[in-house]
Design a protein around this motif. Structure first.
Motif, PDB file in Angstrom:
ATOM      1  N   GLY A  59       0.810  -1.217   0.000  1.00  0.00           N
ATOM      2  CA  GLY A  59       0.000   0.000   0.000  1.00  0.00           C
ATOM      3  C   GLY A  59       0.836   1.257   0.000  1.00  0.00           C
ATOM      4  O   GLY A  59       0.412   2.301   0.507  1.00  0.00           O
ATOM      5  N   ALA A  60       2.033   1.180  -0.578  1.00  0.00           N
ATOM      6  CA  ALA A  60       2.938   2.331  -0.593  1.00  0.00           C
ATOM      7  C   ALA A  60       2.454   3.392  -1.570  1.00  0.00           C
ATOM      8  O   ALA A  60       1.972   3.080  -2.670  1.00  0.00           O
ATOM      9  CB  ALA A  60       4.353   1.886  -0.961  1.00  0.00           C
ATOM     10  N   ASP A  61       2.562   4.641  -1.173  1.00  0.00           N
ATOM     11  CA  ASP A  61       2.220   5.783  -2.030  1.00  0.00           C
ATOM     12  C   ASP A  61       3.467   6.416  -2.634  1.00  0.00           C
ATOM     13  O   ASP A  61       3.369   7.245  -3.539  1.00  0.00           O
ATOM     14  CB  ASP A  61       1.507   6.867  -1.211  1.00  0.00           C
ATOM     15  CG  ASP A  61       0.373   6.302  -0.377  1.00  0.00           C
ATOM     16  OD1 ASP A  61      -0.684   6.033  -0.938  1.00  0.00           O
ATOM     17  OD2 ASP A  61       0.574   6.133   0.840  1.00  0.00           O
ATOM     18  N   LEU A  62       4.649   6.051  -2.101  1.00  0.00           N
ATOM     19  CA  LEU A  62       5.895   6.692  -2.506  1.00  0.00           C
ATOM     20  C   LEU A  62       7.040   5.695  -2.426  1.00  0.00           C
ATOM     21  O   LEU A  62       7.173   4.974  -1.436  1.00  0.00           O
ATOM     22  CB  LEU A  62       6.191   7.882  -1.588  1.00  0.00           C
ATOM     23  CG  LEU A  62       7.544   8.584  -1.728  1.00  0.00           C
ATOM     24  CD1 LEU A  62       7.699   9.229  -3.101  1.00  0.00           C
ATOM     25  CD2 LEU A  62       7.720   9.639  -0.627  1.00  0.00           C
ATOM     26  N   ILE A  63       7.836   5.639  -3.498  1.00  0.00           N
ATOM     27  CA  ILE A  63       9.072   4.857  -3.503  1.00  0.00           C
ATOM     28  C   ILE A  63      10.237   5.837  -3.519  1.00  0.00           C
ATOM     29  O   ILE A  63      10.299   6.729  -4.378  1.00  0.00           O
ATOM     30  CB  ILE A  63       9.159   3.930  -4.732  1.00  0.00           C
ATOM     31  CG1 ILE A  63       8.028   2.890  -4.711  1.00  0.00           C
ATOM     32  CG2 ILE A  63      10.518   3.225  -4.779  1.00  0.00           C
ATOM     33  CD1 ILE A  63       7.971   2.036  -5.974  1.00  0.00           C
ATOM     34  N   VAL A  64      11.137   5.685  -2.571  1.00  0.00           N
ATOM     35  CA  VAL A  64      12.381   6.463  -2.560  1.00  0.00           C
ATOM     36  C   VAL A  64      13.487   5.505  -2.991  1.00  0.00           C
ATOM     37  O   VAL A  64      13.788   4.532  -2.283  1.00  0.00           O
ATOM     38  CB  VAL A  64      12.678   7.043  -1.172  1.00  0.00           C
ATOM     39  CG1 VAL A  64      14.045   7.746  -1.170  1.00  0.00           C
ATOM     40  CG2 VAL A  64      11.590   8.020  -0.746  1.00  0.00           C
ATOM     41  N   ASP A  94      -1.108   5.181  -8.404  1.00  0.00           N
ATOM     42  CA  ASP A  94      -0.779   6.484  -7.813  1.00  0.00           C
ATOM     43  C   ASP A  94       0.424   6.387  -6.869  1.00  0.00           C
ATOM     44  O   ASP A  94       0.409   6.857  -5.738  1.00  0.00           O
ATOM     45  CB  ASP A  94      -1.986   7.052  -7.055  1.00  0.00           C
ATOM     46  CG  ASP A  94      -1.817   8.526  -6.721  1.00  0.00           C
ATOM     47  OD1 ASP A  94      -0.988   9.192  -7.365  1.00  0.00           O
ATOM     48  OD2 ASP A  94      -2.492   9.007  -5.775  1.00  0.00           O
ATOM     49  N   ILE A  95       1.488   5.757  -7.360  1.00  0.00           N
ATOM     50  CA  ILE A  95       2.724   5.618  -6.585  1.00  0.00           C
ATOM     51  C   ILE A  95       3.772   6.570  -7.170  1.00  0.00           C
ATOM     52  O   ILE A  95       4.137   6.463  -8.347  1.00  0.00           O
ATOM     53  CB  ILE A  95       3.256   4.169  -6.623  1.00  0.00           C
ATOM     54  CG1 ILE A  95       2.210   3.207  -6.062  1.00  0.00           C
ATOM     55  CG2 ILE A  95       4.565   4.058  -5.839  1.00  0.00           C
ATOM     56  CD1 ILE A  95       2.576   1.736  -6.247  1.00  0.00           C
ATOM     57  N   ALA A  96       4.233   7.501  -6.361  1.00  0.00           N
ATOM     58  CA  ALA A  96       5.267   8.442  -6.803  1.00  0.00           C
ATOM     59  C   ALA A  96       6.643   7.809  -6.635  1.00  0.00           C
ATOM     60  O   ALA A  96       6.844   6.945  -5.771  1.00  0.00           O
ATOM     61  CB  ALA A  96       5.183   9.731  -5.997  1.00  0.00           C
ATOM     62  N   VAL A  97       7.584   8.246  -7.457  1.00  0.00           N
ATOM     63  CA  VAL A  97       8.962   7.748  -7.372  1.00  0.00           C
ATOM     64  C   VAL A  97       9.912   8.930  -7.250  1.00  0.00           C
ATOM     65  O   VAL A  97       9.932   9.820  -8.109  1.00  0.00           O
ATOM     66  CB  VAL A  97       9.343   6.896  -8.601  1.00  0.00           C
ATOM     67  CG1 VAL A  97      10.796   6.434  -8.493  1.00  0.00           C
ATOM     68  CG2 VAL A  97       8.417   5.697  -8.728  1.00  0.00           C
ATOM     69  N   TYR A  98      10.712   8.919  -6.188  1.00  0.00           N
ATOM     70  CA  TYR A  98      11.683   9.976  -5.918  1.00  0.00           C
ATOM     71  C   TYR A  98      13.072   9.350  -5.893  1.00  0.00           C
ATOM     72  O   TYR A  98      13.283   8.294  -5.281  1.00  0.00           O
ATOM     73  CB  TYR A  98      11.380  10.641  -4.568  1.00  0.00           C
ATOM     74  CG  TYR A  98      12.361  11.729  -4.194  1.00  0.00           C
ATOM     75  CD1 TYR A  98      12.137  13.049  -4.554  1.00  0.00           C
ATOM     76  CD2 TYR A  98      13.518  11.424  -3.488  1.00  0.00           C
ATOM     77  CE1 TYR A  98      13.038  14.048  -4.231  1.00  0.00           C
ATOM     78  CE2 TYR A  98      14.434  12.412  -3.154  1.00  0.00           C
ATOM     79  CZ  TYR A  98      14.188  13.724  -3.527  1.00  0.00           C
ATOM     80  OH  TYR A  98      15.100  14.696  -3.201  1.00  0.00           O
ATOM     81  N   ILE A  99      14.033  10.008  -6.546  1.00  0.00           N
ATOM     82  CA  ILE A  99      15.385   9.463  -6.673  1.00  0.00           C
ATOM     83  C   ILE A  99      16.402  10.309  -5.903  1.00  0.00           C
ATOM     84  O   ILE A  99      16.452  11.532  -6.045  1.00  0.00           O
ATOM     85  CB  ILE A  99      15.811   9.398  -8.161  1.00  0.00           C
ATOM     86  CG1 ILE A  99      14.796   8.600  -8.989  1.00  0.00           C
ATOM     87  CG2 ILE A  99      17.215   8.800  -8.285  1.00  0.00           C
ATOM     88  CD1 ILE A  99      14.605   7.161  -8.545  1.00  0.00           C
ATOM     89  N   ALA A 100      17.219   9.647  -5.094  1.00  0.00           N
ATOM     90  CA  ALA A 100      18.381  10.268  -4.451  1.00  0.00           C
ATOM     91  C   ALA A 100      19.591   9.443  -4.858  1.00  0.00           C
ATOM     92  O   ALA A 100      19.752   8.307  -4.406  1.00  0.00           O
ATOM     93  CB  ALA A 100      18.213  10.288  -2.934  1.00  0.00           C
ATOM     94  N   HIS A 101      20.434   9.992  -5.729  1.00  0.00           N
ATOM     95  CA  HIS A 101      21.546   9.210  -6.282  1.00  0.00           C
ATOM     96  C   HIS A 101      22.887   9.735  -5.788  1.00  0.00           C
ATOM     97  O   HIS A 101      23.299   9.431  -4.670  1.00  0.00           O
ATOM     98  CB  HIS A 101      21.462   9.214  -7.814  1.00  0.00           C
ATOM     99  CG  HIS A 101      22.420   8.256  -8.452  1.00  0.00           C
ATOM    100  ND1 HIS A 101      23.129   8.569  -9.592  1.00  0.00           N
ATOM    101  CD2 HIS A 101      22.820   7.011  -8.098  1.00  0.00           C
ATOM    102  CE1 HIS A 101      23.910   7.547  -9.920  1.00  0.00           C
ATOM    103  NE2 HIS A 101      23.740   6.596  -9.030  1.00  0.00           N
TER     104      HIS A 101
END
Length: 371
Positions: A59-64, A94-101
């Motif tokens: 049920g995640a809304d956001l993947i980091v 409706d799952i957002a994806v945010y990247i920290a590289h």
């Protein structure tokens, strides 16, 4: 109370500020929206279909994640291709994806520090400086009865750090004058009348990486409608962010013994090794991801061995002839970030009294199989 997406990312960017990333790196929000409540966050090294299915199940809304899902410009978005199916699932659920590289790689307490700590490498220097924080002098004028309130807000937001000292400031008394306009609702004074107020002048240093956070804290704590403040650029250098880490081994070992430590601590079944397994090691370097080109910098800083992924054949030959050992645990060794980022976000959300849950992905995204 659930955290908004922007609140989660503000915590993430306290750990890995976007402006310290290497030029051209694909970081930040890559898909979806942060303008929503976040029930659950999933941290991942890569985002493939299995990871998306895991996010849906949780049920995640956001993947980091660490590695970008959109690395090159998209000419079209076809949902019958492998990556197109991934994008489609993310959008439909409706799952957002945010990247920290690379910003996560170089930051203090980030990827390279986690890997160095796991391998028993003492805190040392970076192999290559990537970004140096610019410093600014913040000057703000505050009525005396709010001096302590505003000062503490600014300093607690991270201003005033000089070397190993924190909460540094200089404060002087003086008089401020102003005439409130006809449409104003002044904290002190009457519209149309010249006012003279006993005020305090606060001076402190603000690093560029914390500037937005400090200014927000100042404005929120200040009683005036229009806050009088100045921000001056300084020639002094602030904190430097660098790629890779090099330091002494807490427990000296032979190359063979250190190989076993790398396999255990980075949770990899096999590694590729260059060098004599009986060679004693005193100092080691580590670079998350593909860092084969840093063998010369590692050697220059006295390292006996470099631990990094994706070492090519000719680099291995050159390093062998030069006399530095190499250990290649693969690019996927960066998976150490999943639990570390989850731990960071969970702590910050708990401190903020949020009920948002955080999970580290359990999916193995290593594309290679060792037979």
């Amino acid at each position: 109370m659930l955290a908004k997406g922007q609140a989660v990312i503000q915590y993430m960017e306290q750990l890995a500020p976007k402006h310290v990333a290497m030029e051209g790196d694909k970081i930040g929000l890559q898909l979806g929206s942060l303008q929503k409540d976040i029930k659950c966050v999933l941290t991942a090294l890569d985002v493939n279909e299995a990871v998306v299915d895991e996010a849906i199940k949780l049920g995640a809304d956001l993947i980091v994640a660490h590695h970008a899902i959109i690395f090159r410009p998209l000419a079209q978005l076809q949902t019958d291709t492998p990556m197109g199916k991934v994008y489609e699932k993310l959008i439909k659920h409706d799952i957002a994806v945010y990247i920290a590289h690379t910003n996560l790689d170089v930051t203090d307490g980030g990827m390279n520090d986690w890997m160095a700590e796991a391998l028993g490498i003492e805190p040392g220097e970076a192999l290559e400086d990537i970004h140096t924080d610019r410093l600014h002098k913040l000057v703000v004028f505050v009525p005396k009865d709010h001096h302590r309130q505003v000062l503490e807000a600014i300093l607690n937001a991270g201003a005033g750090a000089i070397g190993q000292y924190s909460h540094c400031s200089f404060n002087t008394e003086g008089q401020g004058t102003f005439i409130p306009g006809a449409e104003t609702d002044p904290y002190i004074g009457t519209p149309g009348k010249l006012e003279t107020v006993e005020e305090m002048r606060i001076e402190t240093i603000v690093p560029e990486s914390l500037q937005k956070r400090v200014i927000q804290a100042m404005l929120k704590s200040h009683p005036y409608e229009e806050v009088a403040y100045d921000l001056y650029p300084m020639d002094l250098k602030g904190r430097t962010f660098g790629l890779g880490r090099v330091g002494k081994l807490r427990e000296p070992a032979t190359l063979g013994e250190f190989v076993e430590r790398v396999k255990e601590k980075l949770d990899v079944p096999f590694v590729r090794v260059v060098g004599d397994l009986n060679r004693p090691l005193r100092k080691a370097a580590v670079v998350g991801g593909s860092g084969g080109k840093y063998w010369k910098a590692s050697m220059f800083r006295g390292a006996d061995v470099l631990v990094t992924g994706d070492i090519d054949y000719h680099t291995a030959q050159d390093a062998q002839m030069a006399g530095i050992a190499l250990i290649d645990p693969g690019h996927n060794a960066e998976k150490i970030m999943k639990a570390k980022v989850a731990e960071w976000l969970e702590q910050k959300l708990r401190e903020g009294k949020y009920e948002t849950k955080v999970f580290a992905s359990g999916i193995d995204t290593e594309p290679f199989r060792f037979i």
